[in-house]
Design a protein around this motif. Structure first.
Motif, PDB file in Angstrom:
ATOM      1  N   ALA A 118       4.984  -1.950  -7.478  1.00  0.00           N
ATOM      2  CA  ALA A 118       4.626  -0.564  -6.964  1.00  0.00           C
ATOM      3  C   ALA A 118       4.947   0.743  -7.753  1.00  0.00           C
ATOM      4  N   GLN A 166       3.656   2.307 -10.778  1.00  0.00           N
ATOM      5  CA  GLN A 166       2.608   2.903 -10.887  1.00  0.00           C
ATOM      6  C   GLN A 166       1.961   3.801  -9.889  1.00  0.00           C
ATOM      7  N   GLU A 167       1.899   2.989  -8.678  1.00  0.00           N
ATOM      8  CA  GLU A 167       1.228   3.506  -7.696  1.00  0.00           C
ATOM      9  C   GLU A 167       2.017   4.660  -6.916  1.00  0.00           C
ATOM     10  N   THR A 186       0.884  -1.217  -0.070  1.00  0.00           N
ATOM     11  CA  THR A 186       0.191  -0.083  -0.023  1.00  0.00           C
ATOM     12  C   THR A 186       0.905   1.268   0.093  1.00  0.00           C
ATOM     13  N   ILE A 187       0.548   2.261  -1.039  1.00  0.00           N
ATOM     14  CA  ILE A 187       1.074   3.527  -0.843  1.00  0.00           C
ATOM     15  C   ILE A 187       0.232   4.502  -0.624  1.00  0.00           C
ATOM     16  N   THR A 188       0.579   5.609   0.186  1.00  0.00           N
ATOM     17  CA  THR A 188      -0.407   6.374   0.880  1.00  0.00           C
ATOM     18  C   THR A 188       0.474   7.932   0.625  1.00  0.00           C
ATOM     19  N   SER A 189      -0.370   8.801   0.067  1.00  0.00           N
ATOM     20  CA  SER A 189       0.406  10.125  -0.156  1.00  0.00           C
ATOM     21  C   SER A 189      -0.301  11.248   0.730  1.00  0.00           C
ATOM     22  N   ASN A 246       2.294   7.701  -9.060  1.00  0.00           N
ATOM     23  CA  ASN A 246       1.066   8.609  -8.953  1.00  0.00           C
ATOM     24  C   ASN A 246       1.044   9.264  -7.585  1.00  0.00           C
ATOM     25  N   ALA A 247       1.723   8.783  -6.611  1.00  0.00           N
ATOM     26  CA  ALA A 247       1.729   9.303  -5.112  1.00  0.00           C
ATOM     27  C   ALA A 247       2.478  10.719  -5.341  1.00  0.00           C
TER      28      ALA A 247
END
Length: 101
Positions: A26, A28-29, A2-5, A32-33
């Motif tokens: 990970a 693209q995610e 999980t990646i959270t910005s 995007n972050a």
């Protein structure tokens, strides 16, 4: 994974939290972050406290973030690295490119 910005309230700093494996899956995610934020931050924090693994593609993604953030003038801190993650960063000489704490 999980990646959270999390942008700061004033928009000057962007914190990206990576949980689980940080690898090519990970890509693209992660991109995007930092690319899909409304303002351009002056500094970045990558919180690796819940990162269990990172590989060479993750190192490449960090370098892409560095280029995006201004190259040599980029202000990027890598925080809360577990011993295995810190070892990979040290072997790769990333302490010369990023602030690692």
């Amino acid at each position: 994974m999980t990646i959270t910005s999390l942008p700061s309230s004033d928009g000057h700093e962007l914190t990206i939290v990576i949980a689980g494996r940080f690898d090519f899956g990970a890509h693209q995610e992660f991109r995007n972050a930092y690319e899909r934020v409304s303002s351009t931050p002056k500094s970045y924090v990558i919180d690796l406290k819940d990162t269990t693994y990172l590989d060479s593609s993750a190192l490449g993604m960090l370098l892409l973030l560095r280029d995006h953030a201004g190259g040599d003038s980029a202000q990027i801190r890598l925080l809360n690295c577990k011993p295995d993650v810190r070892k990979i960063l040290a072997i790769s000489n990333f302490e010369q490119l990023f602030q690692i704490a």
